[in-house]
Motif scaffolding. Structure first.
Motif, mmCIF file in Angstrom:
data_model
loop_
_atom_site.group_PDB
_atom_site.id
_atom_site.type_symbol
_atom_site.label_atom_id
_atom_site.label_comp_id
_atom_site.label_asym_id
_atom_site.label_seq_id
_atom_site.Cartn_x
_atom_site.Cartn_y
_atom_site.Cartn_z
ATOM 1 N N THR A 141 0.846 -1.192 0.000
ATOM 2 C CA THR A 141 0.000 0.000 0.000
ATOM 3 C C THR A 141 0.880 1.239 0.000
ATOM 4 N N VAL A 142 0.541 2.189 -0.837
ATOM 5 C CA VAL A 142 1.307 3.435 -0.935
ATOM 6 C C VAL A 142 0.382 4.598 -0.609
ATOM 7 N N ARG A 143 0.756 5.354 0.394
ATOM 8 C CA ARG A 143 -0.030 6.533 0.780
ATOM 9 C C ARG A 143 0.631 7.780 0.217
ATOM 10 N N LEU A 144 -0.079 8.472 -0.653
ATOM 11 C CA LEU A 144 0.467 9.646 -1.326
ATOM 12 C C LEU A 144 -0.273 10.905 -0.898
ATOM 13 N N THR A 346 11.175 0.105 -5.879
ATOM 14 C CA THR A 346 12.035 -0.576 -6.833
ATOM 15 C C THR A 346 11.669 -2.050 -6.860
ATOM 16 N N SER A 347 11.326 -2.539 -8.040
ATOM 17 C CA SER A 347 10.973 -3.951 -8.190
ATOM 18 C C SER A 347 12.216 -4.779 -8.492
ATOM 19 N N SER A 348 12.216 -6.023 -8.027
ATOM 20 C CA SER A 348 13.318 -6.936 -8.353
ATOM 21 C C SER A 348 13.202 -7.493 -9.759
ATOM 22 N N GLY A 349 12.090 -7.197 -10.453
ATOM 23 C CA GLY A 349 11.930 -7.625 -11.835
ATOM 24 C C GLY A 349 11.295 -9.002 -11.964
ATOM 25 N N ALA A 350 10.812 -9.282 -13.153
ATOM 26 C CA ALA A 350 10.133 -10.563 -13.404
ATOM 27 C C ALA A 350 11.036 -11.581 -14.079
ATOM 28 N N GLY A 351 12.027 -11.110 -14.810
ATOM 29 C CA GLY A 351 12.902 -12.021 -15.546
ATOM 30 C C GLY A 351 14.310 -12.030 -14.986
ATOM 31 N N THR A 352 15.249 -12.403 -15.835
ATOM 32 C CA THR A 352 16.659 -12.449 -15.439
ATOM 33 C C THR A 352 17.511 -11.963 -16.593
ATOM 34 N N TRP A 353 18.697 -11.499 -16.263
ATOM 35 C CA TRP A 353 19.695 -11.176 -17.280
ATOM 36 C C TRP A 353 20.885 -12.106 -17.100
ATOM 37 N N GLY A 354 21.416 -12.623 -18.223
ATOM 38 C CA GLY A 354 22.536 -13.551 -18.109
ATOM 39 C C GLY A 354 22.070 -14.849 -17.499
ATOM 40 N N PRO A 355 22.689 -15.287 -16.411
ATOM 41 C CA PRO A 355 22.283 -16.552 -15.784
ATOM 42 C C PRO A 355 20.815 -16.523 -15.358
ATOM 43 N N PRO A 356 19.994 -17.475 -15.798
ATOM 44 C CA PRO A 356 18.576 -17.500 -15.400
ATOM 45 C C PRO A 356 18.411 -18.108 -14.015
ATOM 46 N N LEU A 357 19.065 -17.492 -13.034
ATOM 47 C CA LEU A 357 19.052 -17.965 -11.650
ATOM 48 C C LEU A 357 18.659 -16.820 -10.728
ATOM 49 N N ARG A 358 18.018 -17.177 -9.625
ATOM 50 C CA ARG A 358 17.750 -16.221 -8.555
ATOM 51 C C ARG A 358 17.941 -16.937 -7.224
ATOM 52 N N LEU A 359 18.792 -16.367 -6.406
ATOM 53 C CA LEU A 359 19.024 -16.875 -5.057
ATOM 54 C C LEU A 359 19.292 -15.669 -4.172
ATOM 55 N N GLY A 360 18.386 -15.413 -3.239
ATOM 56 C CA GLY A 360 18.469 -14.185 -2.452
ATOM 57 C C GLY A 360 17.615 -13.083 -3.038
ATOM 58 N N SER A 361 16.899 -13.376 -4.119
ATOM 59 C CA SER A 361 15.919 -12.455 -4.699
ATOM 60 C C SER A 361 14.850 -13.298 -5.378
ATOM 61 N N ASN A 362 13.667 -12.727 -5.562
ATOM 62 C CA ASN A 362 12.571 -13.447 -6.208
ATOM 63 C C ASN A 362 12.036 -12.658 -7.387
ATOM 64 N N PRO A 363 11.677 -13.324 -8.476
ATOM 65 C CA PRO A 363 11.013 -12.626 -9.582
ATOM 66 C C PRO A 363 9.594 -12.246 -9.163
ATOM 67 N N GLU A 364 9.136 -11.087 -9.610
ATOM 68 C CA GLU A 364 7.841 -10.624 -9.094
ATOM 69 C C GLU A 364 7.090 -9.747 -10.065
ATOM 70 N N ILE A 365 5.787 -9.713 -9.818
ATOM 71 C CA ILE A 365 4.881 -8.681 -10.312
ATOM 72 C C ILE A 365 4.414 -7.922 -9.073
ATOM 73 N N VAL A 366 4.388 -6.598 -9.138
ATOM 74 C CA VAL A 366 4.033 -5.795 -7.968
ATOM 75 C C VAL A 366 2.636 -5.202 -8.156
ATOM 76 N N VAL A 367 1.820 -5.280 -7.120
ATOM 77 C CA VAL A 367 0.510 -4.650 -7.109
ATOM 78 C C VAL A 367 0.518 -3.575 -6.017
ATOM 79 N N LEU A 368 0.350 -2.332 -6.422
ATOM 80 C CA LEU A 368 0.357 -1.188 -5.502
ATOM 81 C C LEU A 368 -1.069 -0.678 -5.312
ATOM 82 N N GLN A 369 -1.487 -0.520 -4.081
ATOM 83 C CA GLN A 369 -2.789 0.074 -3.798
ATOM 84 C C GLN A 369 -2.574 1.469 -3.245
ATOM 85 N N PHE A 370 -3.239 2.455 -3.869
ATOM 86 C CA PHE A 370 -3.036 3.851 -3.482
ATOM 87 C C PHE A 370 -4.032 4.270 -2.400
ATOM 88 N N GLU A 371 -3.504 4.969 -1.427
ATOM 89 C CA GLU A 371 -4.342 5.504 -0.350
ATOM 90 C C GLU A 371 -4.029 6.979 -0.150
#
Length: 371
Positions: A141-144, A346-371
Motif C-alpha cells: 500500500t502506498v499513501r500519497l 524498486t521492483s526486483s523484476g520478473a525475468g533475469t539477465w545472463g544466468p537464469p538464476l535467482r538466489l536471495g531475490s525473487n522474480p515478481e509482479i508488484v501490485v500497488l494500492q493507493f491511499e
C-alpha cells in the motif's frame, strides 16, 4: 570507433577473468590424488576450456542471430555462468579451510571437502534456476499526499525487467500478462527492459501485450537494454501492441500526473534534472515517475515527484551479487523507501539477465494500492 574499442577491451578483460576462474576450479579439483589421473585431467581440461569461452561466444552470437540451436546453447552457457559463481565460492572456501587447517595442524581430506562444497554449489544453482521460474505477486500500500480522491483505493500493477530474448520469449510474456490481468489493476506500468537487447523478432515477442489492458492505461518506459543502440524497433513494437510509450513526457489521468523518463535521459543527474524541469510538474498534485533505474532519486525528489517506480537492480539476482547491489543502491535496491517527501518503489523484476538464476531475490509482479 571509441565504443568498439571499449567493448573489445571489456570482452578481453571479462574473458580473462573467466579463464582464471576456470583454472582455479581445475586446480582445486585436481589438487589431491583423487583427481590427478592423467586421462581424467585431460578431459577436465577440455571440458573446462570449452565452458570458459561458452558464455562470451554465446552472447556475441546472440546479439546477431536467433535460432533454436543458438537459444539452447545460450541458455546452457547462461546457466553455467550462474553455477560458476557458486563453484568459485566453493573453491575459495575450500582453500581457506585448507589454509586454516594447515595453520592449526589439523589434517583434512581436501578432495572430500571439494566434493561437498561443489555439490552444495550445484544444488544452490539448481534451486536458483527453479526459483527464477517462480514469479511471485508482491502487494503493498502506498499513501500519497495530494492524491486525487478518485485514485484512493485504486490499484496499479508494476512489472519490469522481463528480458525477452534467448532465455525468455513471448510465451513467458503471455504468462505474465495473464497474472497481471488476474489482479484487475486500474493502471499498469512497465518499467523498462522488456527486451534483453539480443537478436529477436521484436513485434512478435511483444504481441501478448495486445491483451494487456487496464481502465486507466498501460504505460512503458525504456530501460538500458532497449537503449544499447537504436531503440526504435523496440519502442515501435511496444506501441503497436497498444501500450503507451512515455519518453520525457507527462500524461494526466483523473488528476494524477504520470511521467516517463527513459533510462538514457536519467543516467546523468544534470540532464535528468533538466528533463524533469521541462516537464513542469504541478507540485500541488500527486505525481508518479516511471523511470527504469533508481540511480538519482534525489533529483526526482527535488523536482517534486511524489512516487518513483523503477526496476533495473534485480536485487542483484543471486548471491553474492545481491550483496554488491545493496552496497550500490542502498535502501533503493528493492521495495518501498523514502527520500525527503518522495517515495520510491524498486521492483526486483520478473525475468533475469545472463544466468537464469535467482538466489536471495525473487522474480515478481508488484501490485500497488493507493491511499
Amino acid at each position: 570507433m571509441r565504443v568498439r574499442k571499449d567493448l573489445t577491451a571489456f570482452i578481453a578483460v571479462f574473458q580473462s577473468v573467466l579463464f582464471l576462474t576456470h583454472f582455479l576450479l581445475y586446480e582445486t579439483w585436481t589438487f589431491s590424488s583423487a583427481g590427478s589421473h592423467t586421462h581424467e585431467s585431460l578431459w577436465i581440461k577440455l571440458v573446462l576450456g570449452f565452458l570458459s569461452v561458452s558464455f562470451v561466444a554465446a552472447s556475441l552470437l546472440a546479439f546477431r542471430y536467433t535460432n533454436p540451436a543458438l537459444r539452447a546453447f545460450y541458455r546452457a552457457a547462461a546457466v553455467w555462468m550462474g553455477l560458476l559463481t557458486f563453484l568459485f565460492v566453493g573453491a575459495a572456501c575450500t582453500w581457506i579451510i585448507f589454509g586454516v587447517a594447515r595453520l592449526v595442524g589439523v589434517d583434512m581430506n581436501f578432495h572430500r571437502t571439494v566434493e561437498l562444497l561443489f555439490g552444495a554449489a550445484v544444488v544452490a544453482g539448481l534451486y536458483g534456476v527453479f526459483n527464477a521460474s517462480w514469479t511471485r505477486t508482491t502487494r503493498t500500500t502506498v499513501r500519497l499526499a495530494k492524491l486525487p480522491a478518485t485514485w484512493r483505493g485504486r490499484r496499479a500493477a508494476l512489472i519490469s525487467d522481463l528480458h525477452l530474448g534467448h532465455v525468455r520469449n513471448g510465451s513467458f510474456l503471455r504468462r505474465m500478462v495473464a497474472k497481471i490481468l488476474k489482479e484487475q489493476p486500474d493502471v499498469i506500468f512497465i518499467a523498462g527492459d522488456l527486451y534483453d537487447g539480443t537478436a529477436i523478432d521484436a513485434r512478435r515477442a511483444a504481441e501478448p501485450l495486445n491483451q494487456l489492458v487496464a481502465p486507466h492505461g498501460v504505460y512503458f518506459v525504456a530501460g538500458n537494454h532497449e537503449q544499447f543502440g537504436d531503440d526504435s524497433k523496440y519502442l515501435h513494437a511496444i506501441a503497436a501492441a497498444g501500450v503507451r510509450v512515455l519518453s520525457n513526457e507527462k500524461v494526466e489521468v483523473d488528476g494524477l500526473q504520470i511521467v516517463g523518463v527513459p533510462y538514457r535521459n536519467a543516467t546523468h543527474d544534470g540532464h535528468f534534472a533538466s528533463v524533469l524541469h521541462s516537464i513542469r510538474l504541478d507540485r500541488d498534485r500527486a505525481s508518479i515517475l516511471l523511470t527504469h533505474a533508481p540511480d538519482h532519486p534525489e533529483v526526482a525528489e527535488a523536482a517534486g515527484v511524489s512516487l518513483q517506480l523503477s526496476g533495473h537492480t534485480h536485487l542483484g539476482q543471486f548471491i553474492p551479487w545481491s550483496w554488491i547491489a545493496r552496497r550500490i543502491y542502498r535502501q533503493f535496491v528493492y521495495g518501498l523507501s523514502r527520500i525527503g517527501k518522495m517515495q520510491v518503489f524498486t521492483s526486483s523484476g520478473a525475468g533475469t539477465w545472463g544466468p537464469p538464476l535467482r538466489l536471495g531475490s525473487n522474480p515478481e509482479i508488484v501490485v500497488l494500492q493507493f491511499e
